[in-house]
Design a protein around this motif. Structure first.
Motif, PDB file in Angstrom:
ATOM      1  N   UNK A 212       0.834  -1.198   0.000  1.00  0.00           N
ATOM      2  CA  UNK A 212       0.000   0.000   0.000  1.00  0.00           C
ATOM      3  C   UNK A 212       0.870   1.250   0.000  1.00  0.00           C
ATOM      4  N   UNK A 213       1.950   1.220   0.785  1.00  0.00           N
ATOM      5  CA  UNK A 213       2.858   2.361   0.820  1.00  0.00           C
ATOM      6  C   UNK A 213       3.472   2.636  -0.537  1.00  0.00           C
ATOM      7  N   UNK A 214       3.879   1.583  -1.244  1.00  0.00           N
ATOM      8  CA  UNK A 214       4.454   1.750  -2.568  1.00  0.00           C
ATOM      9  C   UNK A 214       3.485   2.372  -3.547  1.00  0.00           C
ATOM     10  N   UNK A 215       2.199   1.982  -3.441  1.00  0.00           N
ATOM     11  CA  UNK A 215       1.182   2.559  -4.334  1.00  0.00           C
ATOM     12  C   UNK A 215       0.984   4.044  -4.044  1.00  0.00           C
ATOM     13  N   UNK A 216       0.948   4.398  -2.741  1.00  0.00           N
ATOM     14  CA  UNK A 216       0.740   5.797  -2.388  1.00  0.00           C
ATOM     15  C   UNK A 216       1.946   6.654  -2.768  1.00  0.00           C
ATOM     16  N   UNK A 217       3.152   6.091  -2.669  1.00  0.00           N
ATOM     17  CA  UNK A 217       4.342   6.815  -3.111  1.00  0.00           C
ATOM     18  C   UNK A 217       4.255   7.107  -4.601  1.00  0.00           C
ATOM     19  N   UNK A 218       3.803   6.124  -5.369  1.00  0.00           N
ATOM     20  CA  UNK A 218       3.657   6.315  -6.813  1.00  0.00           C
ATOM     21  C   UNK A 218       2.657   7.418  -7.122  1.00  0.00           C
ATOM     22  N   UNK A 219       1.518   7.391  -6.436  1.00  0.00           N
ATOM     23  CA  UNK A 219       0.498   8.430  -6.638  1.00  0.00           C
ATOM     24  C   UNK A 219       1.054   9.797  -6.255  1.00  0.00           C
ATOM     25  N   UNK A 220       1.718   9.864  -5.100  1.00  0.00           N
ATOM     26  CA  UNK A 220       2.279  11.131  -4.656  1.00  0.00           C
ATOM     27  C   UNK A 220       3.316  11.681  -5.615  1.00  0.00           C
ATOM     28  N   UNK A 221       4.158  10.807  -6.159  1.00  0.00           N
ATOM     29  CA  UNK A 221       5.192  11.241  -7.094  1.00  0.00           C
ATOM     30  C   UNK A 221       4.569  11.802  -8.372  1.00  0.00           C
ATOM     31  N   UNK A 222       3.536  11.143  -8.861  1.00  0.00           N
ATOM     32  CA  UNK A 222       2.862  11.626 -10.076  1.00  0.00           C
ATOM     33  C   UNK A 222       2.224  12.985  -9.827  1.00  0.00           C
ATOM     34  N   UNK A 223       1.549  13.142  -8.681  1.00  0.00           N
ATOM     35  CA  UNK A 223       0.929  14.430  -8.359  1.00  0.00           C
ATOM     36  C   UNK A 223       1.984  15.518  -8.182  1.00  0.00           C
ATOM     37  N   UNK A 224       3.101  15.179  -7.528  1.00  0.00           N
ATOM     38  CA  UNK A 224       4.183  16.157  -7.350  1.00  0.00           C
ATOM     39  C   UNK A 224       4.739  16.594  -8.698  1.00  0.00           C
ATOM     40  N   UNK A 225       4.890  15.636  -9.616  1.00  0.00           N
ATOM     41  CA  UNK A 225       5.382  15.969 -10.948  1.00  0.00           C
ATOM     42  C   UNK A 225       4.420  16.871 -11.707  1.00  0.00           C
ATOM     43  N   UNK A 226       3.123  16.620 -11.540  1.00  0.00           N
ATOM     44  CA  UNK A 226       2.114  17.428 -12.231  1.00  0.00           C
ATOM     45  C   UNK A 226       2.103  18.858 -11.710  1.00  0.00           C
TER      46      UNK A 226
END
Length: 280
Positions: A212-226
């Motif tokens: 779950x942590x890995x999935x949230x990190x991925x989501x957070x990274x994409x949002x940060x990039x956007x």
């Protein structure tokens, strides 16, 4: 920051410490800048190397290097707070908070009665990735140990640093969550590869988050990039848009930057005076 070194007459130790930690022009100031930059590069490299299956002897050497650099950065932090004109402002400064967060995990492991066990606690490993944010301290202004750069160049540097920071922090966090349970993520390189593929929307699918942590990190990274990358890019575009403007302030409304041949303020119409070469 002025280029005049402390004269020794009337300068307190705090003045001397503050000067050399901020200075980019004297020999001592340049040496401190270069030394801190080199140590930070090694500090980040050690974090990456520790994720690879090196021998026990090398892992011990990496740990000792990490502890030594952490102690140097702790000394730097103490000296910055000591020499600051306003110590509370320095303590709560963004760069100072990052400096402290970057070394706290290592120091926590160092003082722990069970350092080997503590060193492997996930959240401590995850926090250590913020040490890459220390590089932002070197982009506070246009002055560097190698000279002065333009505002536009500085903003391009910050954009590139933002992209690399998002990749690095996301990869470090992703690795911290996944390396124990995900057979496809055994080193920092695997995590970095996944983050680059995910954020560039290529999505090969050969590595996927299983926690779950890995999935949230991925989501957070994409949002940060956007959010962060276009924000930094907009500053560059704005700087280019004002590249041909002249920094003349209207006495009536205070508007800055006008066209080179403007005789009136484009905001309020007040007459402004500025020299203009008609041959251009």
């Amino acid at each position: 920051m002025g280029s005049h070194a402390p004269s020794g007459h009337g300068d307190t130790p705090r003045d001397v410490v503050r000067f050399y930690l901020l200075d980019h022009q004297t020999t001592v100031g340049k040496a401190i800048d270069i030394g801190l930059l080199a140590l930070n590069l090694v500090f980040v490299a050690v974090f990456v190397l520790e994720t690879y299956p090196f021998s026990a002897g090398l892992q011990t050497a990496f740990w000792r290097i990490e502890v030594l650099i952490s102690l140097v950065f702790l000394l730097e932090y103490v000296l910055r707070v000591y020499g600051a004109k306003s110590r509370p402002a320095e303590i709560f400064n963004f760069y100072s908070i990052v400096d402290l967060l970057a070394i706290l995990p290592t120091l926590a492991v160092l003082v722990s009665p069970v350092p080997i066990i503590t060193a492997n606690i996930g959240f401590l490993r995850a926090i250590r990735v913020v040490r890459v944010l220390r590089f932002y301290r070197f982009t506070q202004d246009e002055e560097f140990f190698f000279g002065t750069v333009s505002v536009g160049t500085l903003r391009v540097m910050k954009l590139l640093l933002t992209v690399l920071t998002i990749f690095f922090v996301a990869a470090g966090m992703f690795y911290s969550f996944e390396y124990r349970v995900n057979p496809e993520v055994s080193t920092f390189g695997d995590a970095f590869y996944f983050v680059v593929v995910a954020l560039t929307t290529v999505g090969f699918g050969d590595i996927v988050p299983v926690t779950r942590g890995g999935r949230w990190v991925t989501v957070g990274a994409i949002l940060a990039g956007i959010v962060l990358i276009p924000w930094q890019a907009s500053k560059i575009v704005k700087e280019w848009a004002y590249k041909d403007k002249v920094n003349v302030v209207c006495e009536s409304c205070g508007l800055e930057y006008h066209d080179p041949d403007a005789s009136h303020c484009k905001s309020c119409g007040h007459v402004i005076y500025q020299e203009y070469d008609s041959r251009e």
